[in-house]
Design a protein around this motif. Structure first.
Motif, PDB file in Angstrom:
ATOM      1  N   PHE A 468       0.685  -1.178  -0.091  1.00  0.00           N
ATOM      2  CA  PHE A 468      -0.060   0.075  -0.104  1.00  0.00           C
ATOM      3  C   PHE A 468       0.838   1.119   0.022  1.00  0.00           C
ATOM      4  N   TRP A 469       1.932   1.203   0.870  1.00  0.00           N
ATOM      5  CA  TRP A 469       2.663   2.470   0.870  1.00  0.00           C
ATOM      6  C   TRP A 469       3.727   2.467  -0.057  1.00  0.00           C
ATOM      7  N   ALA A 470       4.289   1.498  -0.823  1.00  0.00           N
ATOM      8  CA  ALA A 470       5.314   1.352  -1.596  1.00  0.00           C
ATOM      9  C   ALA A 470       4.539   0.876  -2.914  1.00  0.00           C
ATOM     10  N   TYR A 471       5.425   0.783  -4.048  1.00  0.00           N
ATOM     11  CA  TYR A 471       5.058   0.380  -5.240  1.00  0.00           C
ATOM     12  C   TYR A 471       5.136  -1.143  -5.469  1.00  0.00           C
ATOM     13  N   LYS A 472       4.399  -2.061  -4.749  1.00  0.00           N
ATOM     14  CA  LYS A 472       4.141  -3.246  -4.923  1.00  0.00           C
ATOM     15  C   LYS A 472       2.422  -3.711  -5.110  1.00  0.00           C
ATOM     16  N   ILE A 473       2.119  -4.677  -6.032  1.00  0.00           N
ATOM     17  CA  ILE A 473       0.671  -5.083  -5.975  1.00  0.00           C
ATOM     18  C   ILE A 473       0.837  -6.204  -5.042  1.00  0.00           C
ATOM     19  N   TYR A 474      -0.175  -6.027  -4.288  1.00  0.00           N
ATOM     20  CA  TYR A 474      -0.600  -7.255  -3.335  1.00  0.00           C
ATOM     21  C   TYR A 474      -1.492  -8.299  -4.143  1.00  0.00           C
ATOM     22  N   TYR A 475      -1.072  -9.365  -4.219  1.00  0.00           N
ATOM     23  CA  TYR A 475      -1.904 -10.478  -5.043  1.00  0.00           C
ATOM     24  C   TYR A 475      -1.885 -11.777  -4.462  1.00  0.00           C
ATOM     25  N   VAL A 476      -1.377 -11.929  -3.220  1.00  0.00           N
ATOM     26  CA  VAL A 476      -1.374 -13.404  -2.850  1.00  0.00           C
ATOM     27  C   VAL A 476      -2.475 -13.292  -1.576  1.00  0.00           C
ATOM     28  N   TYR A 477      -3.623 -13.367  -2.053  1.00  0.00           N
ATOM     29  CA  TYR A 477      -4.889 -13.147  -1.161  1.00  0.00           C
ATOM     30  C   TYR A 477      -5.203 -14.369  -0.301  1.00  0.00           C
ATOM     31  N   GLY A 478      -4.552 -15.573  -0.972  1.00  0.00           N
ATOM     32  CA  GLY A 478      -4.757 -16.824  -0.179  1.00  0.00           C
ATOM     33  C   GLY A 478      -3.879 -16.845   1.294  1.00  0.00           C
ATOM     34  N   PHE A 479      -2.640 -16.184   1.174  1.00  0.00           N
ATOM     35  CA  PHE A 479      -2.072 -15.755   2.283  1.00  0.00           C
ATOM     36  C   PHE A 479      -2.827 -14.966   3.496  1.00  0.00           C
ATOM     37  N   MET A 480      -3.442 -13.943   2.846  1.00  0.00           N
ATOM     38  CA  MET A 480      -4.396 -12.962   3.669  1.00  0.00           C
ATOM     39  C   MET A 480      -5.689 -13.802   4.152  1.00  0.00           C
ATOM     40  N   MET A 481      -6.108 -14.808   3.393  1.00  0.00           N
ATOM     41  CA  MET A 481      -7.088 -15.508   4.096  1.00  0.00           C
ATOM     42  C   MET A 481      -6.581 -16.565   5.179  1.00  0.00           C
ATOM     43  N   LEU A 482      -5.444 -17.078   5.116  1.00  0.00           N
ATOM     44  CA  LEU A 482      -4.896 -17.861   5.930  1.00  0.00           C
ATOM     45  C   LEU A 482      -4.654 -17.112   7.362  1.00  0.00           C
ATOM     46  N   VAL A 483      -3.940 -15.834   7.253  1.00  0.00           N
ATOM     47  CA  VAL A 483      -3.635 -15.129   8.352  1.00  0.00           C
ATOM     48  C   VAL A 483      -4.887 -14.671   8.916  1.00  0.00           C
ATOM     49  N   LEU A 484      -6.057 -14.217   8.428  1.00  0.00           N
ATOM     50  CA  LEU A 484      -7.130 -13.735   8.894  1.00  0.00           C
ATOM     51  C   LEU A 484      -7.823 -15.159   9.638  1.00  0.00           C
ATOM     52  N   VAL A 485      -7.702 -16.081   9.215  1.00  0.00           N
ATOM     53  CA  VAL A 485      -8.327 -17.509  10.058  1.00  0.00           C
ATOM     54  C   VAL A 485      -7.219 -17.536  11.323  1.00  0.00           C
ATOM     55  N   ILE A 486      -5.980 -17.512  11.223  1.00  0.00           N
ATOM     56  CA  ILE A 486      -5.271 -17.580  12.145  1.00  0.00           C
ATOM     57  C   ILE A 486      -5.446 -16.530  13.356  1.00  0.00           C
ATOM     58  N   LEU A 487      -5.727 -15.259  12.781  1.00  0.00           N
ATOM     59  CA  LEU A 487      -6.036 -14.093  13.802  1.00  0.00           C
ATOM     60  C   LEU A 487      -6.799 -14.289  14.547  1.00  0.00           C
ATOM     61  N   CYS A 488      -8.083 -14.990  13.849  1.00  0.00           N
ATOM     62  CA  CYS A 488      -9.197 -15.303  14.558  1.00  0.00           C
ATOM     63  C   CYS A 488      -9.189 -16.407  15.666  1.00  0.00           C
ATOM     64  N   ILE A 489      -8.721 -17.475  15.217  1.00  0.00           N
ATOM     65  CA  ILE A 489      -8.294 -18.479  16.257  1.00  0.00           C
ATOM     66  C   ILE A 489      -7.341 -18.152  17.414  1.00  0.00           C
ATOM     67  N   VAL A 490      -6.239 -17.375  17.103  1.00  0.00           N
ATOM     68  CA  VAL A 490      -5.428 -16.892  18.175  1.00  0.00           C
ATOM     69  C   VAL A 490      -6.167 -15.874  19.056  1.00  0.00           C
ATOM     70  N   THR A 491      -6.976 -15.166  18.656  1.00  0.00           N
ATOM     71  CA  THR A 491      -7.441 -14.137  19.237  1.00  0.00           C
ATOM     72  C   THR A 491      -8.432 -14.621  20.281  1.00  0.00           C
ATOM     73  N   VAL A 492      -9.436 -15.700  19.736  1.00  0.00           N
ATOM     74  CA  VAL A 492     -10.271 -16.486  20.703  1.00  0.00           C
ATOM     75  C   VAL A 492      -9.657 -17.245  21.871  1.00  0.00           C
ATOM     76  N   CYS A 493      -8.554 -17.634  21.385  1.00  0.00           N
ATOM     77  CA  CYS A 493      -7.888 -18.619  22.407  1.00  0.00           C
ATOM     78  C   CYS A 493      -7.388 -17.758  23.517  1.00  0.00           C
ATOM     79  N   VAL A 494      -7.028 -16.821  23.090  1.00  0.00           N
ATOM     80  CA  VAL A 494      -6.025 -15.721  24.112  1.00  0.00           C
ATOM     81  C   VAL A 494      -7.216 -15.383  24.820  1.00  0.00           C
ATOM     82  N   THR A 495      -8.376 -14.793  24.243  1.00  0.00           N
ATOM     83  CA  THR A 495      -9.488 -14.062  25.248  1.00  0.00           C
ATOM     84  C   THR A 495     -10.152 -15.055  26.040  1.00  0.00           C
ATOM     85  N   ILE A 496     -10.341 -16.424  25.495  1.00  0.00           N
ATOM     86  CA  ILE A 496     -10.682 -17.165  26.400  1.00  0.00           C
ATOM     87  C   ILE A 496      -9.834 -17.658  27.998  1.00  0.00           C
TER      88      ILE A 496
END
Length: 590
Positions: A468-496
């Motif tokens: 976003f801030w430099a001149y790269k085109i982000y296209y690996v949305y599969g990685f982003m989906m995995l990170v979103l799932v991981i973030l949700c699981i980690v957040t739920v576990c921590v808050t439990i």
């Protein structure tokens, strides 16, 4: 006045229009021999400040002699991202070579020379488009001593075609001319057409950077985050299962005692607060609005990532932003449903006020930040200054799309799931909260709660920031989906775990603590943005700095609200949540 009304109407219909086919060669990307190909001049600005852009002809460049073609913002994303396409005036026809030709001359007086010198000193470069393919070129350069400055005057275009489609564009800047006041500088161009084997579907591959986004460190960060997920899930399972197994055994033993021995038995920890754990949170109106907004942000993130994985949104100007706005407006019932139902469960009666706050919480935050930055952009005469028609369009979307859909969701939420279904009765008088050790205080739990979720995503944050801030085109949305799932699981576990420790300390104020312990991830992300700004970029100036930290604050806040929602919504809605699991076990055995 008529032109102004036309611009407003065009922008209001931009979202719908962006998903409809347009009958024009530039949009269909097919050409006949000798058919006109338009070279659009977009913006110019300093290389290190990607968002500080100005109209191309704000510098004293000259245009070709061909008749001007007007261009309006075709999508809302284009308007918000500062796309300012202006016709170059160059005569280019499909498969028709053009030898070096002078198309105009610059009468270089002192003011124009100073403008070019300032641009060269600040490493200005410009962007052009041919058939939606971006091209970049440098304005000029200085000599080694920094005394003389030179302007590139010759644009050498090499265009590749495959059949009747344009699949490749390259620009070579030549003709270095020293800037001397009171001289005439001729500007020239040439066009060379060549046959290419690149498929039309693959023509944007040259702009991608697989060596950067698919680096081993990217894969390693995903693997590392998965290991963290396994560890946290195991930790949570061990804590809950061992605790409940021991309590079940204790309760079974108590069943064999007589009433006198049972009354003398001691209750401790979370069992003491079973009558207060479902007490409404403080400030339930704001709390419910945050939860509803977080549910909507999560829905938007999930849908946009899925759409980006299915469609190459980076191939169209502003398509990612247009899609996000469209999805956000369409998912407004999600906000109303979860926010309205939670507010009703907590006994709230001012549901109309809650609906308005929930509907406008995120839009007000984004628009307020954009409005502030817009003043700076107007002062700088930057292309990022949002036009008045676009502002009207955004307001129309908020009042005539988001608000009605949020109202529908709120009514459904209150009627379908607005009744409390807690497993035990709430005590009439709140139980006093005993003193506890300093590390069990809610403030400490909140500060520590966001460390692990941030640790699971900070590598991905680097790639997202760079795109976003430099001149790269982000296209690996599969990685982003995995990170979103991981973030949700980690957040739920921590808050439990955080919720369990808080209840075990006989503190029933878990709602805000659970929300903020997950939302504190945003604080660490925003702190990381400071590190990224000072050590990973070379940004400078009031406009770029305000733009960076303003929108990073919006991004971090939205991320925090989404993380807070993921845990609190689970705690309140699911029958197997931490508070419900503990209290239900106690009530059934008692």
């Amino acid at each position: 006045m008529g032109s102004s009304r036309w611009k407003v109407a065009a922008v209001v219909l931009a979202i719908v229009g962006s998903f409809l086919p347009v009958n024009a060669d530039e949009h269909e990307h097919t050409y006949k021999d000798k058919e006109e190909v338009v070279l659009w001049m977009n913006t110019v600005g300093p290389y290190h400040n990607r968002q500080e852009t100005y109209k191309y002809f704000s510098l004293p460049f000259c245009a070709g002699s061909k008749k001007t073609i007007s261009h309006y913002h075709e999508t809302l994303g284009e308007a918000l991202q500062g796309v300012e396409l202006e016709f170059s005036g160059l005569d280019i026809k499909f498969k028709d070579d053009v030898m070096q030709t002078t198309y105009c001359e610059i009468d270089l007086d002192k003011a124009k020379r100073d403008a070019f010198v300032y641009a060269i000193k600040n490493h200005y470069w410009y962007q052009m488009y041919i058939d939606d393919l971006p091209i970049w070129g440098i304005v000029g350069e200085a000599d080694e001593n920094g005394e003389d400055y030179y302007l590139w005057t010759y644009k050498k275009l090499e265009i590749g075609f495959n059949g009747n489609r344009i699949v490749d564009v390259n620009l070579t800047s030549e003709g270095k001319v020293r800037l001397v006041p009171n001289t005439r500088i001729p500007m020239s161009y040439s066009v060379k057409w060549k046959k290419s084997d690149v498929k039309f579907e693959d023509r944007f591959d040259k702009y991608l950077d697989p060596s950067f986004f698919q680096h081993r460190i990217h894969w390693f960060s995903i693997f590392n985050s998965f290991m963290m997920v396994i560890f946290l899930v195991g930790l949570v399972s061990m804590i809950l299962m061992r605790t409940l197994r021991k309590d079940y055994a204790r309760y079974s033993k108590e069943e064999e005692m007589d009433d006198m021995d049972r009354d003398l038995g001691d209750e401790y920890g979370w069992k003491q607060v079973h009558g207060d754990v479902f007490r409404p949170s403080s400030h339930p109106l704001i709390f419910s609005s945050l939860i509803g907004s977080g549910c909507q942000i999560f829905s938007v993130s999930l849908i946009v990532i899925i759409v980006a994985m299915a469609e190459d949104l980076y191939t169209e100007r502003g398509s990612m932003l247009s899609t996000a706005i469209f999805v956000y407006a369409a998912t407004s019932p999600v906000n109303g449903y979860f926010g309205g139902s939670l507010y009703a469960k907590q006994g709230g009666r001012r549901w109309i006020k809650q609906m308005f706050i929930g509907a406008f919480l995120i839009p007000a935050m984004v628009c307020g930040t954009a409005f502030f930055i817009n003043f700076i952009a107007i002062y700088y005469h930057a292309s990022r200054a949002i036009p008045f028609g676009t502002m009207v369009a955004v307001c129309c979307i908020c009042f005539f799309v988001i608000l009605p859909l949020n109202l529908v969701g709120t009514i459904l939420g209150r009627n379908l799931s607005g009744q409390p279904n807690f497993p035990c009765r709430v005590n009439a008088v709140p139980r006093p909260i005993p003193e506890k050790k300093w590390f069990m205080e809610p403030a400490v739990i909140v500060c520590l709660g966001g460390i692990l979720p941030f640790g699971s995503i900070f590598i991905e944050m680097y790639f997202i920031f760079t795109s976003f801030w430099a001149y790269k085109i982000y296209y690996v949305y599969g990685f982003m989906m995995l990170v979103l799932v991981i973030l949700c699981i980690v957040t739920v576990c921590v808050t439990i775990v955080c919720t369990y420790f808080l209840l075990n300390a006989e503190d029933y104020r878990w709602q805000w603590t659970s929300f903020l312990s997950a939302a504190s991830t945003a604080v660490y992300v925003y702190m990381y943005s400071f590190y990224y700004y000072f050590f990973k970029t070379k940004m400078y100036g009031l406009f770029q700095t305000s733009f960076y930290f303003g929108y990073m604050a919006v991004f971090s806040t939205a991320l925090g609200i989404m993380c807070g929602e993921s845990c609190v919504c689970r705690e309140l809605q699911k029958p197997d949540s931490t508070a419900r699991l503990l209290v239900t076990a106690f009530v059934r055995k008692s």
